[in-house]
Design a protein around this motif. Sequence first.
Motif, short mmCIF file in Angstrom:
data_model
loop_
_atom_site.label_atom_id
_atom_site.label_comp_id
_atom_site.label_asym_id
_atom_site.label_seq_id
_atom_site.Cartn_x
_atom_site.Cartn_y
_atom_site.Cartn_z
N GLU A 196 41.57 25.61 -17.79
CA GLU A 196 42.80 26.01 -17.09
C GLU A 196 42.57 27.25 -16.23
OE1 GLU A 196 43.02 28.39 -20.90
OE2 GLU A 196 42.22 26.45 -20.24
N VAL A 197 41.64 28.12 -16.71
CA VAL A 197 41.32 29.32 -15.93
C VAL A 197 40.54 28.90 -14.69
CG1 VAL A 197 40.19 31.57 -15.94
CG2 VAL A 197 41.28 30.72 -18.02
N ALA A 230 42.05 35.33 -18.81
CA ALA A 230 42.64 34.50 -17.75
C ALA A 230 42.27 34.95 -16.33
CB ALA A 230 44.17 34.46 -17.90
N GLY A 231 41.07 35.47 -16.18
CA GLY A 231 40.60 35.76 -14.83
C GLY A 231 41.31 36.91 -14.13
N ARG A 232 41.87 37.81 -14.92
CA ARG A 232 42.64 38.92 -14.30
C ARG A 232 41.83 39.69 -13.25
NH1 ARG A 232 45.35 38.26 -19.15
NH2 ARG A 232 47.43 39.18 -19.38
N SER A 233 40.61 40.08 -13.60
CA SER A 233 39.82 40.86 -12.64
C SER A 233 39.21 39.97 -11.57
CB SER A 233 38.71 41.64 -13.36
OG SER A 233 39.28 42.75 -14.05
N THR A 234 38.88 38.73 -11.93
CA THR A 234 38.31 37.81 -10.95
C THR A 234 39.29 37.58 -9.80
OG1 THR A 234 36.98 36.73 -12.65
CG2 THR A 234 37.36 35.49 -10.62
N LEU A 235 40.54 37.35 -10.15
CA LEU A 235 41.56 37.11 -9.12
C LEU A 235 41.74 38.35 -8.25
CD1 LEU A 235 44.13 35.15 -11.33
CD2 LEU A 235 42.59 34.20 -9.61
N VAL A 257 33.08 41.68 -13.34
CA VAL A 257 34.40 41.49 -13.95
C VAL A 257 34.33 41.51 -15.48
CG1 VAL A 257 35.38 40.26 -11.99
CG2 VAL A 257 34.17 38.97 -13.78
N GLY A 258 33.09 41.47 -16.02
CA GLY A 258 32.96 41.42 -17.47
C GLY A 258 32.85 39.99 -17.94
N GLY A 259 32.02 39.79 -18.95
CA GLY A 259 31.70 38.43 -19.41
C GLY A 259 32.88 37.64 -19.94
N ARG A 260 33.96 38.31 -20.32
CA ARG A 260 35.11 37.59 -20.91
C ARG A 260 36.23 37.35 -19.92
NH1 ARG A 260 35.61 41.26 -26.17
NH2 ARG A 260 36.48 42.59 -24.54
N VAL A 307 31.07 33.53 -6.50
CA VAL A 307 31.54 33.80 -7.86
C VAL A 307 30.47 33.33 -8.84
CG1 VAL A 307 33.33 33.36 -9.59
CG2 VAL A 307 33.95 33.49 -7.16
N ILE A 308 29.98 34.24 -9.67
CA ILE A 308 28.94 33.88 -10.65
C ILE A 308 29.50 34.06 -12.04
CG2 ILE A 308 26.69 34.51 -11.61
CD1 ILE A 308 25.94 35.49 -8.82
N SER A 309 29.44 32.99 -12.83
CA SER A 309 29.98 33.07 -14.19
C SER A 309 29.47 31.89 -14.99
CB SER A 309 31.51 33.01 -14.13
OG SER A 309 32.06 32.73 -15.41
#
Lengths: 468, 504
Positions: free
Chosen positions: B264-265, B234-239, B224-227, B256-258
């Motif tokens: 809030e995210v 705001a977790g756009r790709s994670t979601l 998803v990329g480090g940011r 989920v690895i991060s």
Amino acid sequence: MSTFSGLLDGEPSVVTVGVDLFTEALTAQAAAVTPVTWQPPAGAPDALARVMADPRRVAANATALDRMLAAGATLVDVRPASEVVGLESGQFRHAGPPIDWERASGPLRGALIGAALLEGLASDASSAEQLLSGGAVEWAPCHSDGGVGPMAGVVSPSMWVFVLRDEAHDRTSWCSLNEGLGKVLRYGAYGPEVIDRLRWMSAVLGPALQAAVRRHGPVDVKGIIAQMVQMGDEGHNRNRAGTLMLLRDLLPAMIDAGVASADVADVARFIGGNDHFFLNLVMPACKLQTAAASGIPGSTVVTTMARNGTDFGIQVSGTGDQWFTGPANTPQGLFLGSYGPEDANPDIGDSAITETAGIGGFAMASAPAIVRFVGGTVSDALRTSREMYGITTGENPAYALPILDFRGAATGIDVTKVVRSGVLPQINTGMAGRVAGVGQVGAGLVTPPMECFVGALDALAEAAPPLA
Amino acid sequence: MTALHHIELRRGTYRDSVQLLGVSQAVGALDGVTGAMVAMGTELNLELIAGMGFGIPDDATAGDMVVAIAAVDEAARDAALAALEAALAAKTPQPTGDTTLPPPRTVGAAVNTAGATLALISTPGRYAFTDAMDALDAGASVLVFSDNVPVEQEIALKDRAAERGLIVMGPDCGTAVVGGVGLGFANVVRPGPVGLVAASGTGAQQAMTLLDAAGVGVSHCLGVGGRDLSTAVAGRSTLAALDALDADPATEVILVISKPPADEVASRVRAHAEKLSKPVVFGLLGSGRPDLTAVVTEVLGALGRSAPSPWPRWLPSDEPRDLAAPFGSGSGSLRGLFSGGTLCDEAMVIASAALGPIRSNIPLEPSWALARDLKADGHVMIDFGDDTLTAGRPHPMIDGTLRLERLATEAADPSCRVVLLDVVLGHGAHPDPAGELAPAIAAAVLAADRAFDVVVALVGSAGDPQGLERQATALQGVGARVFSSNAEAAREAVAILNPAEVTE
């Protein structure tokens, strides 16, 4: 719709761009991989990013393409420019973007001199030059009135013009009558034989064509173009089939209309002896096609490419009538007689409207007979036509190229694709002598300068919403 | 039977007559169609259509396409019209003659040509946005390997992807696995039930190789990329990735690895995860949190499997080791030379808990930052994969030169007792890292002329092209202590300095 358009449903088909290592790694895994031949885009990366991000772009370009494909072109009349364009004495039109006498090249100056002589504004070339350089005469691009002019493109009030209509978009375009090749006004020649021919064209040719067209009813120029690109014409440097089809349509009507038989014979001889006659109908047909796509906010489709012999200029749908210019290149090709590269003027004429519409140089594959004339090979022509699909928005099924398995002409040059690929639109063109009065010296291949597209990109970026 | 006659004019729509003959034939052959003619409105064609019993519109011209269909009922007519649309929209036939096509010069052109589902973009960061946007507009998802992409561009890409039902992996996404195909730096892992969502490339590689060592495979690993889990993105790709893996039939457990995300995210992502049908294990790495190896163990537990104990390791044959001379307990320094940022981070978290401050170019505490020359006394760990050190040169996973130089430097420093390294295998990485590292280790051990150990975290899978076993035994053969778990390697390094800390 499955997740991510089916990305997770099996092995992906992957496009790679950038580092070769990742392409090799995918190849090693026997994955379906399509590498992109990439180079850094021309222009400012931030401007390009802003244009690419414009949420209107994709839909606007689709609309531009739809309108181009829906545009019709019928020849409805032949009339003097004074009536059609509203030109008054001392007003001229010319090819390309706006230009003053100071910066005008030899062929344009020569054609303006000839037009001044034709209209009786001056009695000889030197007084015509004085008049023209003195600012008493005004000239503007043909494109500013929705028309087009080949080579120098000079039109004066007494010249007759073809009037074409696109009923689908209720638009009119016009173009002068073609004089033939060699020592002709549009190549900058203005000798007595040039002026005499122009007088005959206004006195006999124009009225005879008018009578024929009015008798015949509208001539489907788009239909003729569709056929001619399947008969070895590309609509820019080869118009032989189109010319003959026009003659076939108009000749009976010209006779029926009661035009004097001697005039009919002269007209038929003149048209039959000038393989370029139909160019002046292809050009306004192409202008109608591209004008249909103009003025769509967010669209990056090129609607005009035109040269005045000094500057190459383009106009883009999303930025309306604004010109983006760069120095015109000099064509590379073959020369008539003893002329050579040093005799050639930089690129000139509105005839690049044919390429803007997807034919001409874009349809070179369909005209293998002329590739040698412009200094190329048949395989060059095939490659060129195929390369153009990479810089256009879509294909025009109306203009199908048999040699490419009837693939439609590459249509709708996209500024973003030009700056990104580095591939410039391919134009094949006549070459005018550098010196006023010389006329045609050859024919060849040329491209626009990249500056035009970079300038357009900056303006499109200005007009795009900023990234939030 | 009476047929239903359908006639329509399509103004300004041109197709050549030969194509329309083929279209007419295709439509006419359908069940329930008793007659069909699709043609341009020329006089001849209009006569033919009239002859078939159709009423001809008065205003038909040669420039209009005329569609005339006779069908037994409305359903047959509708089917015929659908078939007509399909035939008219049919793509250009495959070329039959000279097919030397020029290569695609833009991503969009390549996506269209190949019907691709994904574009892997590694162009320089200032251009990557354009290439990625082009791919999305052409209907393909994107993996942006490039870094230095501005965050507003990342957001714009992810929003465009959401509109189009696609995903953007990255920017700065080094690793992904989709449908069994490794992208970027990726290990060869077996297919299986674990779906990963990873904001860290080497973190994902460690998790996947440990799963593989435990005999458990991966369905997909979506970077998803480090940011992505920052406040701005705001977790756009994670979601999006969570939803995709939840819907993916091959996935049973999601990992989920991060790094720990913004609060809030984090709570949004957790709330979202709870609504999914499948268990989600979070590996949010940092001080006081489970390391990657522990997280993988938890995933195995969720699958009803247990982790190997210990994880695969290759120790020198001179066991048991002698941890005594010449250093007393706790003396001498640990030097970590890493190519993976997440692995470096994890090692620092583990080691600093036992050893105190560790100076680094990616420090856990700002006050532990290294000077630009990367030199300091005491414990030091360097991430050679950090952007500042890769400017103008290949990533250390590809080119080990800088690390080899530093290894020699450390061997010459009498205060250095143990060097900890990572070696990452897989597609995209160096073809034979042990081939250059093993001789360097041998030389370092020889040059040190004191108690001096090298501990290696070997992140690789049995199927990797470099050969996991071959790499491990080559390193083991020169006296290195090799671990498949980076966390265990870090603990081993600590134990060498501080035997009291040995924990298994």
